[in-house]
Design a protein around this motif. Structure first.
Motif, mmCIF file in Angstrom:
data_model
loop_
_atom_site.group_PDB
_atom_site.id
_atom_site.type_symbol
_atom_site.label_atom_id
_atom_site.label_comp_id
_atom_site.label_asym_id
_atom_site.label_seq_id
_atom_site.Cartn_x
_atom_site.Cartn_y
_atom_site.Cartn_z
ATOM 1 N N GLY A 78 -6.579 -22.020 32.423
ATOM 2 C CA GLY A 78 -6.728 -23.078 31.436
ATOM 3 C C GLY A 78 -6.363 -24.455 31.951
ATOM 4 N N ARG A 79 -5.706 -24.515 33.106
ATOM 5 C CA ARG A 79 -5.321 -25.819 33.682
ATOM 6 C C ARG A 79 -6.064 -26.107 34.987
ATOM 7 N NH1 ARG A 79 -0.276 -26.648 35.510
ATOM 8 N NH2 ARG A 79 0.120 -24.455 35.995
ATOM 9 N N PHE A 80 -6.316 -25.066 35.767
ATOM 10 C CA PHE A 80 -6.965 -25.214 37.073
ATOM 11 C C PHE A 80 -8.393 -24.684 36.995
ATOM 12 C CE2 PHE A 80 -2.987 -24.991 40.036
ATOM 13 C CZ PHE A 80 -2.370 -25.963 39.269
ATOM 14 N N THR A 81 -9.279 -25.313 37.776
ATOM 15 C CA THR A 81 -10.661 -24.857 37.870
ATOM 16 C C THR A 81 -11.092 -24.831 39.329
ATOM 17 O OG1 THR A 81 -11.202 -25.817 35.711
ATOM 18 C CG2 THR A 81 -13.041 -25.241 37.152
ATOM 19 N N ILE A 82 -11.576 -23.677 39.778
ATOM 20 C CA ILE A 82 -12.112 -23.562 41.131
ATOM 21 C C ILE A 82 -13.628 -23.670 41.060
ATOM 22 C CG2 ILE A 82 -12.214 -21.027 41.030
ATOM 23 C CD1 ILE A 82 -11.482 -21.009 44.035
ATOM 24 N N SER A 83 -14.189 -24.363 42.036
ATOM 25 C CA SER A 83 -15.643 -24.509 42.104
ATOM 26 C C SER A 83 -16.059 -24.618 43.562
ATOM 27 C CB SER A 83 -16.117 -25.734 41.316
ATOM 28 O OG SER A 83 -15.560 -26.926 41.854
ATOM 29 N N ASN B 147 -21.994 -25.059 47.911
ATOM 30 C CA ASN B 147 -22.381 -24.431 49.175
ATOM 31 C C ASN B 147 -23.262 -25.341 50.031
ATOM 32 O OD1 ASN B 147 -20.895 -22.111 48.790
ATOM 33 N ND2 ASN B 147 -22.590 -20.938 47.922
ATOM 34 N N ALA B 148 -23.943 -26.280 49.415
ATOM 35 C CA ALA B 148 -24.738 -27.235 50.191
ATOM 36 C C ALA B 148 -23.842 -28.119 51.038
ATOM 37 C CB ALA B 148 -25.592 -28.091 49.264
ATOM 38 N N LYS B 149 -22.612 -28.338 50.554
ATOM 39 C CA LYS B 149 -21.647 -29.152 51.281
ATOM 40 C C LYS B 149 -20.598 -28.306 51.989
ATOM 41 C CE LYS B 149 -22.038 -33.152 48.187
ATOM 42 N NZ LYS B 149 -21.300 -34.087 47.279
ATOM 43 N N ASN B 150 -20.728 -26.984 51.883
ATOM 44 C CA ASN B 150 -19.735 -26.084 52.490
ATOM 45 C C ASN B 150 -18.313 -26.458 52.071
ATOM 46 O OD1 ASN B 150 -21.555 -24.437 53.771
ATOM 47 N ND2 ASN B 150 -21.308 -25.352 55.784
ATOM 48 N N THR B 151 -18.145 -26.739 50.795
ATOM 49 C CA THR B 151 -16.856 -27.205 50.294
ATOM 50 C C THR B 151 -16.476 -26.459 49.018
ATOM 51 O OG1 THR B 151 -17.242 -29.395 51.221
ATOM 52 C CG2 THR B 151 -15.532 -29.213 49.550
ATOM 53 N N VAL B 152 -15.196 -26.137 48.929
ATOM 54 C CA VAL B 152 -14.617 -25.518 47.738
ATOM 55 C C VAL B 152 -13.576 -26.480 47.167
ATOM 56 C CG1 VAL B 152 -13.303 -23.553 46.860
ATOM 57 C CG2 VAL B 152 -14.996 -23.218 48.652
ATOM 58 N N TYR B 153 -13.501 -26.517 45.851
ATOM 59 C CA TYR B 153 -12.595 -27.449 45.182
ATOM 60 C C TYR B 153 -11.614 -26.692 44.286
ATOM 61 C CZ TYR B 153 -16.422 -30.572 46.475
ATOM 62 O OH TYR B 153 -17.379 -31.260 47.171
ATOM 63 N N LEU B 154 -10.473 -27.320 44.067
ATOM 64 C CA LEU B 154 -9.539 -26.836 43.068
ATOM 65 C C LEU B 154 -9.128 -28.042 42.233
ATOM 66 C CD1 LEU B 154 -7.988 -24.339 42.029
ATOM 67 C CD2 LEU B 154 -6.040 -25.127 43.391
ATOM 68 N N GLN B 155 -9.651 -28.103 41.019
ATOM 69 C CA GLN B 155 -9.284 -29.155 40.085
ATOM 70 C C GLN B 155 -8.042 -28.703 39.334
ATOM 71 O OE1 GLN B 155 -10.675 -32.289 39.475
ATOM 72 N NE2 GLN B 155 -8.892 -32.553 38.141
ATOM 73 N N MET B 156 -6.997 -29.486 39.423
ATOM 74 C CA MET B 156 -5.717 -29.127 38.810
ATOM 75 C C MET B 156 -5.369 -30.164 37.749
ATOM 76 S SD MET B 156 -3.619 -27.892 42.195
ATOM 77 C CE MET B 156 -3.533 -29.527 42.896
ATOM 78 N N ASN B 157 -5.284 -29.741 36.529
ATOM 79 C CA ASN B 157 -4.929 -30.624 35.412
ATOM 80 C C ASN B 157 -3.583 -30.224 34.824
ATOM 81 O OD1 ASN B 157 -7.487 -31.865 35.694
ATOM 82 N ND2 ASN B 157 -8.428 -30.444 34.249
#
Length: 124
Positions: free
Chosen positions: A66-71, A74-84
């Motif tokens: 409910g606070r963090f979102t992983i996304s 693949n076109a950029k070969n990048t993974v993100y972790l949005q932390m709120n």
């Protein structure tokens, strides 16, 4: 093999938001499911979130749900972790990891490739 480099960690205040990035190089990122783990001083490295190879499935530890979102992009070969809504207890070194395995992999032993980590510090 795949090489992973995390970025985005810094000192923030409680309640702030932060986005971590993990850039993958070498093998195509879409060949790997990706995970974020974290390790606080004096504690074991623990699972935070994971995302499937094409991004269709995600899982989270209860402490961040409910606070963090992983996304992933693949076109950029990048993974993100949005932390709120960051909390002081989120303070840790955050690691990106990759596994060629399918299924819901939340055990760090399932991940064979790791980045060097990025420090996130949340002040109260």
């Amino acid at each position: 093999q795949v090489q992973l480099v995390e970025s985005g960690g810094r000192l923030v205040q409680a309640g702030d938001s932060l986005r971590l990035s993990c850039a993958a190089s070498g093998r195509t990122a879409s060949n790997y499911a990706m995970g974020w783990f974290r390790q606080a001083p004096g504690k074991e490295r623990e699972f935070v979130a994971r995302i499937s190879k094409i991004g269709g499935a995600t899982n989270y530890d209860d402490s961040v749900k409910g606070r963090f979102t992983i996304s992933r992009d693949n076109a950029k070969n990048t993974v993100y972790l949005q932390m709120n809504s960051l909390k002081p207890e989120d303070t840790a070194v955050y690691y990106c990891a990759a596994t060629p395995l399918g299924g819901t992999q939340t055990n760090r032993a399932s991940y064979g490739y790791w980045g060097q980590g990025t420090q996130v510090t949340v002040s109260s």
